[in-house]
Design an enzyme around this catalytic site. Structure first.
Site: not given
Length: 326
Positions: A286, A256, A164
């Site tokens: 995610h 996502e 991320s």
């Protein structure tokens, strides 16, 4: 295994994945919608995140975790078993939107990554917002990488990895090293990377994503890019020139909201001659590898990471050196 390829893993969706997706949709997504809406709420969340630095997140008995006062910031050495190659290392950047989480919260990833890569992982506790800026996080990442080299690690034996926001930091670190003419690591692994911080609406998977609200990701990007050029590749790596970077592995879920920017990173890197293993896992949330304690699909993803690390190790030295020099 060939490094440069697209992979869409085939598997029957587990009951654990179905249940967890429903749980995330009913809890994390609405909570994120409330949280990422006001600067005060963000500051409060960051303070709550400090608890993760004192709570001892459990890990298996065979895993060794040692705190590290490394470079200008802290972190921890994570060893996922015995017989690791101590000459090699993974430098890991945790996710959390640049305002939350820590190396402790991401131990489900780091100990497994250590095990499948056959080397220790240094999970970096880099500076985050809202107190610090993106440039501070990047400076910590570059400093930690430089410390590894000064300790005797050969660049080819270092893998950068992150999820991320940590995937963003991984890509920005690679671009910064290349632009400064510094030796590049042997490879990089990005899990659900957040790669585009420009102010654009994310329409793909807006409703399908069970975890991240697209509008709130956009709001957070505006917060972190205030006063910056969002098109700067160190701010939005998806817009960078990837020429000369080492092999990349990019893992994302098909539903996502960040999936498309992961795809674009893979495409731009390939156009620049970088070998890319792009994996798009059907209906995975995610950063799903962090859920490996409960998701069989997540445990399988680590086997794929092991294959990537092995394939990179088998690449000719000449091709790696050519990449670093480009």
């Amino acid at each position: 295994m060939r490094v440069d390829r697209d992979v869409i893993p085939e598997y029957p969706l587990s009951w654990q994945a179905r249940a967890l997706t429903g749980l995330l949709r009913g809890t994390v997504k609405p909570a994120s919608s409330l949280l990422m809406r006001h600067p005060l709420a963000l500051s409060g969340a960051a303070r709550l995140g400090e608890l993760a630095r004192v709570v001892n997140v459990p890990h298996p008995e065979h895993v060794a975790v040692v705190p590290a006062a490394f470079s200008e910031c802290g972190g921890e050495w994570v060893r996922g078993g015995q017989g690791l190659d101590e000459r090699k290392v993974v430098l890991y950047f945790h996710g959390g939107g640049y305002f939350s989480c820590s190396p402790r919260t991401h131990r489900p990833i780091t100990w497994r990554l250590s095990a499948v890569a056959g080397r220790p992982v240094l999970a970096l506790d880099y500076r985050q917002g809202p107190v610090h800026r993106l440039a501070d996080s990047l400076a910590d990442a570059l400093d930690a990488y430089g410390c590894l080299l000064r300790r005797g690690h050969v660049p080819r034996d270092v893998i950068l990895a992150g999820d991320s926001a940590g995937g963003h930091l991984t890509l920005a670190t690679l671009l910064a090293l290349r632009d400064r003419g510094l030796p590049l690591p042997g490879a990089a692994i990005c899990l659900s990377p957040w790669a585009d911080l420009t102010d654009f609406p994310r329409r793909a998977n807006r409703w399908q994503d069970p975890m991240l609200p697209a509008s709130r990701v956009r709001w957070l990007a505006r917060r972190w890019t205030s006063g910056l050029d969002p098109w700067d590749p160190l701010v939005s790596p998806v817009h960078g020139d990837f020429a000369g970077l080492p092999p990349l592995m990019i893992v994302t879920g098909s539903t996502e909201v960040l999936r498309d920017e992961a795809r674009r990173v893979a495409q731009r890197a390939r156009l620049a001659g970088v070998p890319v293993r792009y994996e798009e896992w059907p209906r995975m949330p995610h950063v799903f590898p962090i859920l490996a304690d409960v998701l069989p699909e997540a445990r399988l993803a680590f086997r794929h990471m092991s294959q990537f690390v092995q394939a990179v190790a088998e690449l000719p030295s000449e091709s790696m050196e050519g990449s670093a020099a480009a």
